[in-house]
Design a protein around this motif. Structure first.
Motif, PDB file in Angstrom:
ATOM      1  N   ALA A  24       0.948  -1.345   0.033  1.00  0.00           N
ATOM      2  CA  ALA A  24       0.304  -0.061  -0.125  1.00  0.00           C
ATOM      3  C   ALA A  24       0.795   1.227   0.093  1.00  0.00           C
ATOM      4  O   ALA A  24       0.668   2.331  -0.485  1.00  0.00           O
ATOM      5  CB  ALA A  24      -0.902  -0.098   1.130  1.00  0.00           C
ATOM      6  N   ALA A  25       1.942   1.235   0.895  1.00  0.00           N
ATOM      7  CA  ALA A  25       2.697   2.305   0.716  1.00  0.00           C
ATOM      8  C   ALA A  25       3.516   2.708  -0.426  1.00  0.00           C
ATOM      9  O   ALA A  25       3.690   3.675  -0.991  1.00  0.00           O
ATOM     10  CB  ALA A  25       3.878   2.336   1.843  1.00  0.00           C
ATOM     11  N   ALA A  26       3.877   1.520  -0.910  1.00  0.00           N
ATOM     12  CA  ALA A  26       4.812   1.523  -2.422  1.00  0.00           C
ATOM     13  C   ALA A  26       3.630   2.137  -3.330  1.00  0.00           C
ATOM     14  O   ALA A  26       3.758   2.899  -4.292  1.00  0.00           O
ATOM     15  CB  ALA A  26       5.204   0.089  -2.775  1.00  0.00           C
ATOM     16  N   GLY A  27       2.362   1.695  -3.105  1.00  0.00           N
ATOM     17  CA  GLY A  27       1.480   2.211  -4.195  1.00  0.00           C
ATOM     18  C   GLY A  27       0.833   3.628  -4.197  1.00  0.00           C
ATOM     19  O   GLY A  27       1.062   4.362  -5.192  1.00  0.00           O
ATOM     20  N   VAL A  28       1.094   4.181  -2.844  1.00  0.00           N
ATOM     21  CA  VAL A  28       0.799   5.790  -2.822  1.00  0.00           C
ATOM     22  C   VAL A  28       2.080   6.518  -3.346  1.00  0.00           C
ATOM     23  O   VAL A  28       1.876   7.528  -3.789  1.00  0.00           O
ATOM     24  CB  VAL A  28       0.605   5.949  -1.148  1.00  0.00           C
ATOM     25  N   ALA A  29       3.303   5.667  -3.045  1.00  0.00           N
ATOM     26  CA  ALA A  29       4.268   6.675  -3.462  1.00  0.00           C
ATOM     27  C   ALA A  29       4.587   6.529  -5.082  1.00  0.00           C
ATOM     28  O   ALA A  29       4.969   7.602  -5.637  1.00  0.00           O
ATOM     29  CB  ALA A  29       5.663   5.792  -3.035  1.00  0.00           C
ATOM     30  N   TYR A  30       4.221   5.404  -5.712  1.00  0.00           N
ATOM     31  CA  TYR A  30       4.235   5.607  -7.030  1.00  0.00           C
ATOM     32  C   TYR A  30       2.904   6.569  -7.536  1.00  0.00           C
ATOM     33  O   TYR A  30       3.288   7.196  -8.409  1.00  0.00           O
ATOM     34  CB  TYR A  30       3.869   3.855  -7.516  1.00  0.00           C
ATOM     35  N   ALA A  31       1.751   6.500  -6.974  1.00  0.00           N
ATOM     36  CA  ALA A  31       0.828   7.570  -7.494  1.00  0.00           C
ATOM     37  C   ALA A  31       1.296   9.073  -7.245  1.00  0.00           C
ATOM     38  O   ALA A  31       1.044   9.751  -7.899  1.00  0.00           O
ATOM     39  CB  ALA A  31      -0.346   7.246  -6.788  1.00  0.00           C
ATOM     40  N   ALA A  32       1.843   9.250  -6.201  1.00  0.00           N
ATOM     41  CA  ALA A  32       2.401  10.707  -5.890  1.00  0.00           C
ATOM     42  C   ALA A  32       3.577  10.974  -7.097  1.00  0.00           C
ATOM     43  O   ALA A  32       3.668  11.991  -7.410  1.00  0.00           O
ATOM     44  CB  ALA A  32       2.994  10.735  -4.734  1.00  0.00           C
TER      45      ALA A  32
END
Length: 178
Positions: free
Chosen positions: A148-156
């Motif tokens: 989930a943290a990686a997904g948020v970082a990628y979206a940002a």
């Protein structure tokens, strides 16, 4: 001590000048009072004729509809909350209370107490206390959190990167001849 005639005349002239000045000042103050009264009257008229209608129109066109809409939304939310509480929360709470009361009644039963004491005596002799261990659930939750943290970082990163190729030109490109 007597004053000389010359000094007496100068003093009388000074008194007359002061008296005339005082009368002139009184006239000026009377005139200023009249001007202030007239200004107050004119300001009242302008306020009544210009300012009050504009404020009333502004209130009627902008403030009142917003307040009425807000009140209506508040009424709708309160009604929905009331319905939700009466349909979902109150039955669940009463069911939980009923279950808890039934469990208390069962626990008060002498037969249940005797059975529990017999089970406790027999298990305390044969079973050692279990040592808590971490199971695979802990590692699964850590993995899900990292994903989930990686997904948020990628979206940002996708949002904030400067990529000129993301824009599609409006003009069609001419065909290239090879």
């Amino acid at each position: 001590m007597g004053l000389s005639r010359k000094r007496q005349r100068e003093l009388n002239r000074l008194k007359r000048g002061a008296s005339e000045l005082w009368d002139d000042q009184r006239d000026v103050l009377d005139h200023a009072t009249k001007v202030v009264k007239e200004a107050r009257r004119q300001l009242s008229n302008v306020s009544r004729e210009e300012f009050v209608p504009r404020v009333r129109d502004l209130y009627e066109s902008r403030v009142r509809p917003g307040v009425e809409t807000g009140l209506e939304v508040g009424r709708n939310v309160a009604g929905a909350a009331r319905d939700k509480v009466s349909r979902d929360v109150l039955p669940a709470v009463s069911s939980a209370l009923g279950t808890a009361l039934a469990a208390l009644e069962v626990a008060r039963s002498p037969q249940v107490r005797q059975a529990l004491s017999r089970v406790a005596r027999s298990t305390s002799k044969t079973v050692a206390p279990a040592k808590p261990s971490s199971g695979p659930g802990r590692y699964i939750l850590i993995g899900v959190g990292l994903v989930a943290a990686a997904g948020v970082a990628y979206a940002a990163w996708q949002t904030l990167r400067a990529d000129d190729e993301l824009w599609v030109s409006d003009e069609p490109e001419p065909p290239t001849s090879d």
